[in-house]
Design an enzyme around this catalytic site. Structure first.
Site, mmCIF file in Angstrom:
data_model
loop_
_atom_site.group_PDB
_atom_site.id
_atom_site.type_symbol
_atom_site.label_atom_id
_atom_site.label_comp_id
_atom_site.label_asym_id
_atom_site.label_seq_id
_atom_site.Cartn_x
_atom_site.Cartn_y
_atom_site.Cartn_z
ATOM 1 N N LYS A 24 -10.777 57.301 58.084
ATOM 2 C CA LYS A 24 -9.513 57.027 57.419
ATOM 3 C C LYS A 24 -9.652 56.829 55.810
ATOM 4 C CE LYS A 24 -5.198 56.296 58.518
ATOM 5 N NZ LYS A 24 -4.402 56.517 59.532
ATOM 6 N N ASP A 41 -0.642 59.989 55.741
ATOM 7 C CA ASP A 41 -0.509 58.462 56.397
ATOM 8 C C ASP A 41 0.643 57.801 55.365
ATOM 9 O OD1 ASP A 41 -1.717 56.388 58.643
ATOM 10 O OD2 ASP A 41 -1.275 55.273 56.791
HETATM 11 N N1 GLU Z 1 -2.204 59.011 59.814
HETATM 12 C C1 GLU Z 1 -1.656 59.341 61.259
HETATM 13 C C2 GLU Z 1 -2.446 58.361 62.250
HETATM 14 O O1 GLU Z 1 -2.500 57.306 62.116
HETATM 15 C C3 GLU Z 1 -2.323 60.831 61.432
HETATM 16 C C4 GLU Z 1 -3.746 61.293 61.209
HETATM 17 C C5 GLU Z 1 -3.985 62.620 61.324
HETATM 18 O O2 GLU Z 1 -3.161 63.605 61.731
HETATM 19 O O3 GLU Z 1 -5.248 62.882 61.077
HETATM 20 O O4 GLU Z 1 -2.963 58.702 63.035
#
Ligand code: GLU
Length: 448
Positions: free
Chosen positions: A129, A169
């Site tokens: 992340k 996100d």
């Molecule tokens: N931010 C999204 C999550 O919390 C998607 C992450 C992604 O697609 O890599 O899963």
């Protein structure tokens, strides 16, 4: 609940001693470890190989300066993060969050959750992340572009289609992904599927935009049916008005529910006739305005200042889709008192531990985000497959795969809960099923 197993307790204590101030991260870890007691007791290898002690430590955490010039010519500086948490089952995968509340604790909690979420999708994706404390609210397009370019000027050396694949996100949607992708391509001089959530004209997947919200409803629908219920005729409250909330509204309305309340960080709206997702989409995605302006479209609706009161709106089903710790014990008690039958998490870790205890204690259905919001990243995985295969699937094909994946996740969680003596506890089942997959890969790969 507190940890009884001596090994898990010592891992948690060690983590607290080293990261005492990272409260969101410690909260996310404790929630997982509490479910793992029967697992580590059933198989001594997890303790012998110190799998839990290793899984709570990021493989790598990158922190960097992001300088950019605002529209007045003033030089601004923000802090950028990318936490590459675990690559046992695939390249690091997870979104980028742009929000003033972003700090290392927030990014670590999100990255940690992502490990298990991604494992649950059954696709080969590790956990990561990133993001920044940059506040996109009120910024011009030019400022957003310059920030994204500067962010990528550092990030590009740490990512790649087989290394680390970021996505969106909170605060990062199609516009930001476009700027980030353009800069990556310029710096590397190569076109690859290094980011997901891309525009449809340059490698994005159909249904990726809708995926988290749709996936949440497919998951909730599976859980509702397993408990003899459905969305049909239900009053639904959805917090938030971003990407997850908008498409959760669309899907649960299609499934027969009526969305009567939605919110943003300023306040919430109540419309007893049902909120049309297209109006929210226009307000938030086209006009980038506040949810209050819903009253310009539907004057009979009600607006209430302050967002936490949304849980006092009487409903059958609650879908928290805004942000972490948005639903506390008081909110949970209000839902319970009003006869709510289920809370299904759409945002990451939206319910506080006390809220979860109250919800489960009162016998409501509950689904944890790492299971029920996995549809977004699952569809990112499908975008990666399409990019590397140089193919593109139709909306219907992707949507059908997404539905299949979400139903599969529900079953995997329900089965794991039952196997470890906690039948019906989808929260514990999600932690166990996600952990087992990653832990098994780590066992195979030795101490590294
Ligand atoms: N931010 C999204 C999550 O919390 C998607 C992450 C992604 O697609 O890599 O899963």
């Amino acid at each position: 609940m507190s940890l009884k197993n001596a090994y898990l307790k010592s891992v948690m204590e060690g983590l607290k001693a080293r990261n005492g101030h990272e409260k969101e991260f410690l909260q996310a870890v404790e929630e997982v470890l509490e479910s793992l007691e029967p697992v580590v007791e059933a198989d001594p290898r997890y303790e012998q190989q110190n799998i839990v002690g290793r899984i709570v430590e990021p493989e790598r955490a990158i922190l960097f300066r992001v300088p950019w010039v605002d529209d007045n010519g003033v030089v601004q500086v923000n802090r950028g993060y990318r936490v590459q948490f675990n690559s046992a089952i695939g390249p690091y995968k997870g979104g980028l969050r742009l929000h003033p509340t972003v700090n290392l604790s927030v990014i670590k909690f999100l990255g940690f959750e992502q490990i298990f979420k991604n494992a649950l999708t059954t696709l080969p994706m590790g956990g990561g992340k990133g993001g920044s404390d940059f506040d996109p609210k009120g910024k011009s397009d030019g400022e957003i572009m310059r920030f994204c370019q500067s962010f990528m000027n550092e990030l590009y050396r740490h990512i790649g289609p087989d290394t680390d694949v970021p996505a969106g996100d909170i605060g990062v949607g199609a516009r930001e992904i476009g700027y980030l992708f353009g800069q990556y391509k310029k710096l590397r001089n190569e076109w690859t599927g290094v980011l997901t959530g891309k525009g449809l004209s340059y490698g994005g997947s159909l249904a990726r935009t809708e995926a988290t919200g749709f996936g949440l409803c497919y998951f909730a629908d599976a859980q509702l049916h397993d408990n003899g219920q459905s969305f049909e005729g239900k009053r639904v409250v959805i917090s938030g008005s971003g990407n997850v909330a908008i498409y959760a509204n669309q899907k649960c309305t299609q499934l027969g529910g009526k969305v009567i309340a939605m919110s943003d960080s300023n306040g919430y709206i109540v419309d007893e006739n049902g909120i049309d997702y297209k109006v929210i989409q226009e307000i938030k995605e086209v006009k980038r305005a506040r949810i209050k302006t819903y009253l310009d479209y539907v004057p009979t609706a009600k607006y209430v200042e302050g967002c936490s009161g949304i849980w006092t709106v009487a409903c059958d089903i609650a879908l928290p889709c805004a942000t972490q710790n948005e639903l506390d014990e008081e909110g949970a008690k209000a839902l319970i008192a009003n006869g709510c039958i289920g809370v299904f998490e759409g945002a990451n870790m939206p319910c506080t531990p006390e809220a979860i205890t109250a919800i489960k204690g009162a016998g409501l259905m509950f689904s944890p985000a790492k299971a029920s919001n996995a549809g977004g990243v699952a569809t990112s995985g499908l975008e990666m497959s399409q990019n590397s295969g140089r193919i593109s699937w139709t909306f219907e094909e992707v949507d059908a795969k997404l539905k299949n994946i979400m139903e599969g996740i529900y079953k995997a969680c329900a089965d794991a809960a039952e196997k470890y003596g906690m039948k019906g506890d989808i929260q514990a089942g999600a932690n166990i099923a996600g952990f087992l997959k990653v832990a098994d890969a780590m066992l195979w790969q030795g101490i590294c």
